[in-house]
Design a protein around this motif. Structure first.
Motif, PDB file in Angstrom:
ATOM      1  N   THR A  91       0.802  -1.229   0.000  1.00 44.29           N
ATOM      2  CA  THR A  91       0.000   0.000   0.000  1.00 44.29           C
ATOM      3  C   THR A  91       0.836   1.281   0.000  1.00 44.29           C
ATOM      4  O   THR A  91       0.319   2.349  -0.326  1.00 44.29           O
ATOM      5  N   ILE A  92       2.106   1.178   0.363  1.00 47.76           N
ATOM      6  CA  ILE A  92       2.937   2.389   0.422  1.00 47.76           C
ATOM      7  C   ILE A  92       3.077   3.045  -0.957  1.00 47.76           C
ATOM      8  O   ILE A  92       3.247   4.265  -1.080  1.00 47.76           O
ATOM      9  N   HIS A  93       2.964   2.233  -2.010  1.00 41.29           N
ATOM     10  CA  HIS A  93       3.149   2.767  -3.361  1.00 41.29           C
ATOM     11  C   HIS A  93       2.034   3.720  -3.753  1.00 41.29           C
ATOM     12  O   HIS A  93       2.244   4.639  -4.546  1.00 41.29           O
ATOM     13  N   LYS A  94       0.840   3.505  -3.197  1.00 38.97           N
ATOM     14  CA  LYS A  94      -0.279   4.411  -3.472  1.00 38.97           C
ATOM     15  C   LYS A  94       0.043   5.820  -2.974  1.00 38.97           C
ATOM     16  O   LYS A  94      -0.351   6.818  -3.587  1.00 38.97           O
ATOM     17  N   LYS A  95       0.767   5.891  -1.874  1.00 38.92           N
ATOM     18  CA  LYS A  95       1.145   7.191  -1.326  1.00 38.92           C
ATOM     19  C   LYS A  95       2.272   7.822  -2.136  1.00 38.92           C
ATOM     20  O   LYS A  95       2.302   9.036  -2.347  1.00 38.92           O
ATOM     21  N   VAL A  96       3.183   6.978  -2.587  1.00 38.67           N
ATOM     22  CA  VAL A  96       4.340   7.481  -3.333  1.00 38.67           C
ATOM     23  C   VAL A  96       3.916   8.076  -4.668  1.00 38.67           C
ATOM     24  O   VAL A  96       4.318   9.191  -5.031  1.00 38.67           O
ATOM     25  N   VAL A  97       3.069   7.351  -5.399  1.00 38.13           N
ATOM     26  CA  VAL A  97       2.754   7.776  -6.771  1.00 38.13           C
ATOM     27  C   VAL A  97       1.942   9.061  -6.822  1.00 38.13           C
ATOM     28  O   VAL A  97       1.971   9.776  -7.832  1.00 38.13           O
ATOM     29  N   SER A  98       1.233   9.380  -5.749  1.00 38.82           N
ATOM     30  CA  SER A  98       0.461  10.626  -5.755  1.00 38.82           C
ATOM     31  C   SER A  98       1.375  11.845  -5.876  1.00 38.82           C
ATOM     32  O   SER A  98       0.956  12.903  -6.352  1.00 38.82           O
ATOM     33  N   HIS A  99       2.630  11.678  -5.460  1.00 39.48           N
ATOM     34  CA  HIS A  99       3.594  12.774  -5.548  1.00 39.48           C
ATOM     35  C   HIS A  99       4.247  12.847  -6.929  1.00 39.48           C
ATOM     36  O   HIS A  99       5.029  13.772  -7.194  1.00 39.48           O
ATOM     37  N   LEU A 100       3.935  11.887  -7.781  1.00 36.75           N
ATOM     38  CA  LEU A 100       4.524  11.865  -9.121  1.00 36.75           C
ATOM     39  C   LEU A 100       3.614  12.493 -10.174  1.00 36.75           C
ATOM     40  O   LEU A 100       3.985  12.555 -11.354  1.00 36.75           O
ATOM     41  N   ASP A 101       2.440  12.944  -9.763  1.00 36.84           N
ATOM     42  CA  ASP A 101       1.500  13.533 -10.726  1.00 36.84           C
ATOM     43  C   ASP A 101       2.132  14.676 -11.506  1.00 36.84           C
ATOM     44  O   ASP A 101       1.917  14.818 -12.711  1.00 36.84           O
ATOM     45  N   ILE A 102       2.899  15.483 -10.816  1.00 40.21           N
ATOM     46  CA  ILE A 102       3.487  16.664 -11.438  1.00 40.21           C
ATOM     47  C   ILE A 102       4.501  16.284 -12.521  1.00 40.21           C
ATOM     48  O   ILE A 102       4.763  17.068 -13.441  1.00 40.21           O
ATOM     49  N   ILE A 103       5.062  15.083 -12.400  1.00 44.09           N
ATOM     50  CA  ILE A 103       5.972  14.585 -13.433  1.00 44.09           C
ATOM     51  C   ILE A 103       5.183  14.050 -14.620  1.00 44.09           C
ATOM     52  O   ILE A 103       5.535  14.290 -15.780  1.00 44.09           O
ATOM     53  N   PHE A 104       4.084  13.377 -14.339  1.00 45.74           N
ATOM     54  CA  PHE A 104       3.371  12.690 -15.404  1.00 45.74           C
ATOM     55  C   PHE A 104       2.402  13.560 -16.181  1.00 45.74           C
ATOM     56  O   PHE A 104       1.833  13.095 -17.181  1.00 45.74           O
ATOM     57  N   ILE A 105       2.215  14.809 -15.769  1.00 41.48           N
ATOM     58  CA  ILE A 105       1.493  15.716 -16.663  1.00 41.48           C
ATOM     59  C   ILE A 105       2.387  16.094 -17.847  1.00 41.48           C
ATOM     60  O   ILE A 105       1.908  16.644 -18.839  1.00 41.48           O
TER      61      ILE A 105
END
Length: 333
Positions: free
Chosen positions: A10-24
């Motif tokens: 489940t930790i990955h769900k928290k990590v990827v939310s911070h990657l949104d700014i990269i994936f736009i």
């Protein structure tokens, strides 16, 4: 156990939310950008070293050069997503802008990327700066902004994408001439002659990319090529572009173009004769993969960013949206 941790913890769900700014920035599109620039460099090198292969030379300026191109192109991708918010919803695409990141913030990010890319560009060379600016004008402004919005026109939208493909190759061509300190051969017919197979192939795939979005484009009344002229006509024209591309690549004695195109031809054939959605997607993704694969044999350093983006994207899209992407496994929907 290691695989299970990366896939289910489940930790990955928290990590990827911070990657949104990269994936736009839509990093999976970098596969097409980087390979076209690399091809321009390869064509330039062939003037000095016939059929260059396995070039492991590394220059810091080359890294800055690719960063500059990536930043400028990313800024145009953000502008494109801002315009496509409604059509992306209709096409059931995974969209971040407007949901996870506001449109205002997205515009600020796009402006920052654009200015940063130009800054690196002018540091490298004034002609690189002009070409980066040209890419932004065509792909960022004319393609996405009022009063032009060329992406909503069937012919000009397609031509704009094709012309940017030429610019991407030419900027690689120019940069490589700079490496060899030889500017006298930049503006010659050699570039036109050698680049034609790649331009035709790039244009062919660009045309096919409009087919999967037909549903949303139709609902949004965007007049893309397949909306106006039909899916079958679009596929036929795409295939007709590939045939002369293969012939000219053989006439040019270009092993990269001729091998990449001949390997990709079966996917275009399936797209033409079966016309299934999965065949269309294969005819888009597999030629891009094939070209990257062969270009890595010329510039092996390309393997590192492509691999990082590929697996980081898989990690992000799986844990953020429970979606396997990018993938070369194309299944029926």
């Amino acid at each position: 156990m290691f695989k299970k941790f990366f896939k289910e913890h489940t930790i990955h769900k928290k990590v990827v939310s911070h990657l949104d700014i990269i994936f736009i920035l839509r990093p999976t599109l970098f596969f097409s950008i980087w390979v076209m620039v690399s091809i321009g460099m390869y064509l330039s090198s062939n003037i000095y070293t016939k059929h260059l292969i396995w070039n492991t030379e590394f220059y810091f300026n080359t890294l800055l050069f690719f960063i500059a191109i990536t930043l400028v192109c990313s800024s145009t991708f953000i502008l494109n997503q801002i315009l496509d918010v409604e059509t992306d919803k209709a096409n059931n695409k995974l969209f971040l802008i407007g949901n996870n990141i506001s449109i205002i913030k997205s515009r600020k990010i796009a402006d920052f990327l654009f200015i940063s890319g130009l800054f690196f560009g002018i540091y490298i060379d004034w002609l690189i700066f002009i070409l980066l600016l040209s890419i932004y004008i065509f792909w960022g402004y004319l393609y996405n902004q009022s009063p032009f919005i060329l992406k909503k026109t069937p012919i000009l939208g397609w031509f704009t994408n094709s012309f940017v493909g030429i610019l991407l190759m030419f900027i690689g061509w120019v940069y490589n001439h700079k490496i060899y300190n030889s500017y006298e051969n930049i503006f010659t017919v050699d570039f036109i002659k050698l680049s034609i197979p790649y331009i035709l192939a790039f244009s062919s795939v660009s045309l096919l990319t409009t087919i999967p979005d037909m549903k949303g484009d139709g609902e949004s009344k965007i007049k893309t090529f397949p909306i106006v002229y039909g899916k079958i006509t679009t596929i036929i024209i795409s295939v007709l572009l590939i045939i002369p591309a293969q012939y000219i690549s053989l006439m040019n004695e270009d092993p990269l173009a001729s091998t990449s195109i001949i390997v990709s031809m079966p996917f275009f054939a399936f797209a033409l004769f079966r016309q299934l959605d999965k065949d269309i997607i294969r005819a888009i993704r597999y030629p891009i993969f094939t070209l990257n694969f062969f270009v890595m044999g010329i510039y092996p350093w390309l393997f590192i960013p492509v691999t990082v983006v590929f697996y980081l994207s898989k990690y992000y899209y799986w844990h953020r949206f429970n979606f396997h992407y990018p993938t070369l496994l194309i299944e029926d929907k």
